[in-house]
Design a protein around this motif. Structure first.
Motif, PDB file in Angstrom:
ATOM      1  N   ASN A   1       0.840  -1.193   0.000  1.00 60.49           N
ATOM      2  CA  ASN A   1       0.000   0.000   0.000  1.00 60.49           C
ATOM      3  C   ASN A   1       0.877   1.247   0.000  1.00 60.49           C
ATOM      4  O   ASN A   1       1.698   1.434   0.900  1.00 60.49           O
ATOM      5  CB  ASN A   1      -0.920   0.018   1.220  1.00 60.49           C
ATOM      6  CG  ASN A   1      -1.845   1.220   1.217  1.00 60.49           C
ATOM      7  OD1 ASN A   1      -2.674   1.381   0.330  1.00 60.49           O
ATOM      8  ND2 ASN A   1      -1.691   2.080   2.207  1.00 60.49           N
ATOM      9  N   LEU A   2       0.702   2.100  -1.017  1.00 59.98           N
ATOM     10  CA  LEU A   2       1.480   3.326  -1.155  1.00 59.98           C
ATOM     11  C   LEU A   2       0.531   4.510  -1.265  1.00 59.98           C
ATOM     12  O   LEU A   2      -0.493   4.420  -1.940  1.00 59.98           O
ATOM     13  CB  LEU A   2       2.367   3.267  -2.400  1.00 59.98           C
ATOM     14  CG  LEU A   2       3.339   2.089  -2.508  1.00 59.98           C
ATOM     15  CD1 LEU A   2       4.010   2.100  -3.870  1.00 59.98           C
ATOM     16  CD2 LEU A   2       4.371   2.137  -1.395  1.00 59.98           C
ATOM     17  N   SER A   3       0.885   5.614  -0.632  1.00 56.93           N
ATOM     18  CA  SER A   3       0.037   6.811  -0.693  1.00 56.93           C
ATOM     19  C   SER A   3       0.878   8.048  -0.955  1.00 56.93           C
ATOM     20  O   SER A   3       1.991   8.182  -0.432  1.00 56.93           O
ATOM     21  CB  SER A   3      -0.742   7.001   0.614  1.00 56.93           C
ATOM     22  OG  SER A   3      -1.626   5.923   0.841  1.00 56.93           O
ATOM     23  N   VAL A   4       0.317   8.933  -1.779  1.00 57.62           N
ATOM     24  CA  VAL A   4       0.899  10.253  -2.003  1.00 57.62           C
ATOM     25  C   VAL A   4      -0.026  11.273  -1.348  1.00 57.62           C
ATOM     26  O   VAL A   4      -1.221  11.318  -1.670  1.00 57.62           O
ATOM     27  CB  VAL A   4       1.067  10.565  -3.497  1.00 57.62           C
ATOM     28  CG1 VAL A   4       1.542  12.007  -3.693  1.00 57.62           C
ATOM     29  CG2 VAL A   4       2.050   9.594  -4.140  1.00 57.62           C
ATOM     30  N   VAL A   5       0.501  12.072  -0.428  1.00 58.43           N
ATOM     31  CA  VAL A   5      -0.280  13.096   0.268  1.00 58.43           C
ATOM     32  C   VAL A   5       0.389  14.448   0.020  1.00 58.43           C
ATOM     33  O   VAL A   5       1.579  14.614   0.293  1.00 58.43           O
ATOM     34  CB  VAL A   5      -0.365  12.811   1.777  1.00 58.43           C
ATOM     35  CG1 VAL A   5      -1.185  13.893   2.471  1.00 58.43           C
ATOM     36  CG2 VAL A   5      -0.973  11.438   2.027  1.00 58.43           C
ATOM     37  N   LYS A   6      -0.384  15.383  -0.516  1.00 56.85           N
ATOM     38  CA  LYS A   6       0.141  16.711  -0.820  1.00 56.85           C
ATOM     39  C   LYS A   6      -0.772  17.780  -0.222  1.00 56.85           C
ATOM     40  O   LYS A   6      -1.992  17.615  -0.175  1.00 56.85           O
ATOM     41  CB  LYS A   6       0.244  16.918  -2.333  1.00 56.85           C
ATOM     42  CG  LYS A   6       1.223  15.984  -3.032  1.00 56.85           C
ATOM     43  CD  LYS A   6       2.664  16.284  -2.652  1.00 56.85           C
ATOM     44  CE  LYS A   6       3.639  15.407  -3.419  1.00 56.85           C
ATOM     45  NZ  LYS A   6       5.046  15.707  -3.058  1.00 56.85           N
ATOM     46  N   GLN A   7      -0.152  18.878   0.201  1.00 56.19           N
ATOM     47  CA  GLN A   7      -0.903  20.003   0.756  1.00 56.19           C
ATOM     48  C   GLN A   7      -0.551  21.282   0.000  1.00 56.19           C
ATOM     49  O   GLN A   7       0.590  21.462  -0.438  1.00 56.19           O
ATOM     50  CB  GLN A   7      -0.595  20.190   2.242  1.00 56.19           C
ATOM     51  CG  GLN A   7      -1.070  19.036   3.110  1.00 56.19           C
ATOM     52  CD  GLN A   7      -0.780  19.262   4.585  1.00 56.19           C
ATOM     53  OE1 GLN A   7      -0.097  20.212   4.954  1.00 56.19           O
ATOM     54  NE2 GLN A   7      -1.317  18.390   5.426  1.00 56.19           N
ATOM     55  N   ALA A   8      -1.555  22.153  -0.172  1.00 58.48           N
ATOM     56  CA  ALA A   8      -1.348  23.443  -0.831  1.00 58.48           C
ATOM     57  C   ALA A   8      -2.442  24.398  -0.368  1.00 58.48           C
ATOM     58  O   ALA A   8      -3.411  23.993   0.282  1.00 58.48           O
ATOM     59  CB  ALA A   8      -1.355  23.296  -2.343  1.00 58.48           C
ATOM     60  N   LYS A   9      -2.305  25.660  -0.753  1.00 62.88           N
ATOM     61  CA  LYS A   9      -3.285  26.658  -0.329  1.00 62.88           C
ATOM     62  C   LYS A   9      -4.640  26.442  -0.989  1.00 62.88           C
ATOM     63  O   LYS A   9      -5.682  26.765  -0.412  1.00 62.88           O
ATOM     64  CB  LYS A   9      -2.760  28.063  -0.629  1.00 62.88           C
ATOM     65  CG  LYS A   9      -1.614  28.484   0.287  1.00 62.88           C
ATOM     66  CD  LYS A   9      -1.214  29.934   0.030  1.00 62.88           C
ATOM     67  CE  LYS A   9      -0.109  30.367   0.995  1.00 62.88           C
ATOM     68  NZ  LYS A   9       0.294  31.787   0.774  1.00 62.88           N
TER      69      LYS A   9
ATOM     70  N   ILE B   1      -6.755  27.100   6.040  1.00 58.09           N
ATOM     71  CA  ILE B   1      -5.368  27.412   5.677  1.00 58.09           C
ATOM     72  C   ILE B   1      -4.907  26.669   4.422  1.00 58.09           C
ATOM     73  O   ILE B   1      -3.807  26.917   3.926  1.00 58.09           O
ATOM     74  CB  ILE B   1      -4.417  27.092   6.841  1.00 58.09           C
ATOM     75  CG1 ILE B   1      -4.513  25.607   7.211  1.00 58.09           C
ATOM     76  CG2 ILE B   1      -4.712  27.971   8.042  1.00 58.09           C
ATOM     77  CD1 ILE B   1      -3.491  25.173   8.258  1.00 58.09           C
ATOM     78  N   GLY B   2      -5.703  25.731   3.914  1.00 54.19           N
ATOM     79  CA  GLY B   2      -5.296  25.020   2.711  1.00 54.19           C
ATOM     80  C   GLY B   2      -6.077  23.739   2.522  1.00 54.19           C
ATOM     81  O   GLY B   2      -7.111  23.516   3.171  1.00 54.19           O
ATOM     82  N   TYR B   3      -5.564  22.895   1.625  1.00 46.67           N
ATOM     83  CA  TYR B   3      -6.219  21.628   1.298  1.00 46.67           C
ATOM     84  C   TYR B   3      -5.183  20.508   1.240  1.00 46.67           C
ATOM     85  O   TYR B   3      -4.017  20.740   0.903  1.00 46.67           O
ATOM     86  CB  TYR B   3      -6.949  21.719  -0.041  1.00 46.67           C
ATOM     87  CG  TYR B   3      -8.162  22.614   0.010  1.00 46.67           C
ATOM     88  CD1 TYR B   3      -9.426  22.097   0.262  1.00 46.67           C
ATOM     89  CD2 TYR B   3      -8.044  23.989  -0.182  1.00 46.67           C
ATOM     90  CE1 TYR B   3     -10.536  22.922   0.331  1.00 46.67           C
ATOM     91  CE2 TYR B   3      -9.144  24.826  -0.120  1.00 46.67           C
ATOM     92  CZ  TYR B   3     -10.388  24.283   0.136  1.00 46.67           C
ATOM     93  OH  TYR B   3     -11.487  25.100   0.208  1.00 46.67           O
TER      94      TYR B   3
END
Length: 236
Positions: free
Chosen positions: A45-53, A110-112
């Motif tokens: 199981n692999l996950s990519v998690v990204k945050q931005a405004k 503050i973002g997503y």
């Protein structure tokens, strides 16, 4: 009227006689069997998690990394049928500031955060460590759960069934000897669904800076358990 009463009584006699028949004496036991075999496949199981405004920025960044991961996995020999999206989410992120008196203020957006999870079946276990290492380098930053299994476990399950029946027979013979009776024929036999035993699972918080070397992986063995319920007659 007397004749009718007599006929009714005679008709009921066989039923009463049948009901009065003693139940057959039996011995019921549960037998357990296990067979172990080296795994020939792993589910990763692999996950990519990204945050931005903004949600758009977070999604674009996530898509870029996940596409690179998918391309690398396919280049490493992972077939399309062994790649499956297992989860996707877009979540707003809030801060919860407090006033000087300690009373909370209204939450502030503050973002997503965008998360995309991928289930990967790796059929060549010699590539497993390198796949994890490369995936982290390309942007995977959560996950790392591994389930070792077998593509075709039928042979191991048959061995477990034979072992379970032998175990049931041994138990029944012991009970019969202790009760000083003789074991008779098998009246009924049933099986519960075979299940794999848990095997050691590698888990890591997959941060890019931690991927300086190939990840060591040990597959161990996968065990399959079978339980059978067997009822024997007691020989008269």
């Amino acid at each position: 009227m007397l004749l009718g009463f007599s006929t009714s009584a005679l008709t009921a006699l066989p039923v009463l006689a049948a009901d009065s028949q003693p139940r057959e004496a039996v011995i019921s036991v549960a037998g357990e069997g296990q067979a172990s075999v080296a795994p020939d496949m792993a589910v990763l199981n692999l996950s990519v998690v990204k945050q931005a405004k903004t949600a758009r920025e977070a999604l674009d960044d996530n898509n870029k990394s996940m596409n690179e991961v998918l391309a690398a996995l396919k280049k490493a020999g992972i077939a399309e049928r062994d790649l499956q999206t297992s989860g996707f989410s877009v979540q707003p992120q809030y801060s919860y500031p407090q006033n000087n008196d300690g009373q909370p203020q209204q939450p502030q957006l503050i973002g997503y955060q965008v998360s995309n999870s991928l289930s990967v079946r790796v059929r060549d276990l010699s590539k497993l460590g390198a796949i994890i290492d490369q995936s982290v380098t390309l942007g995977v930053n959560q996950g790392g759960d591994i389930q070792f299994t077998n593509d075709k476990p039928e042979g191991a399950m048959e061995d477990a069934r034979k072992s379970a029946v032998a175990n049931a027979i041994k138990k029944a013979k012991t009970l019969a000897e202790a009760a000083e009776v003789k074991l008779g024929r098998v009246i009924e036999i049933s099986e519960t669904s075979p299940r794999p035993q848990p095997v050691p699972v590698y888990r890591a918080a997959m941060m890019k800076e931690a991927a300086d070397a190939a990840v060591p992986i040990q597959g161990g063995e996968t065990s399959y358990n079978v339980t059978v319920n067997v009822t024997f007659a007691i020989a008269q």
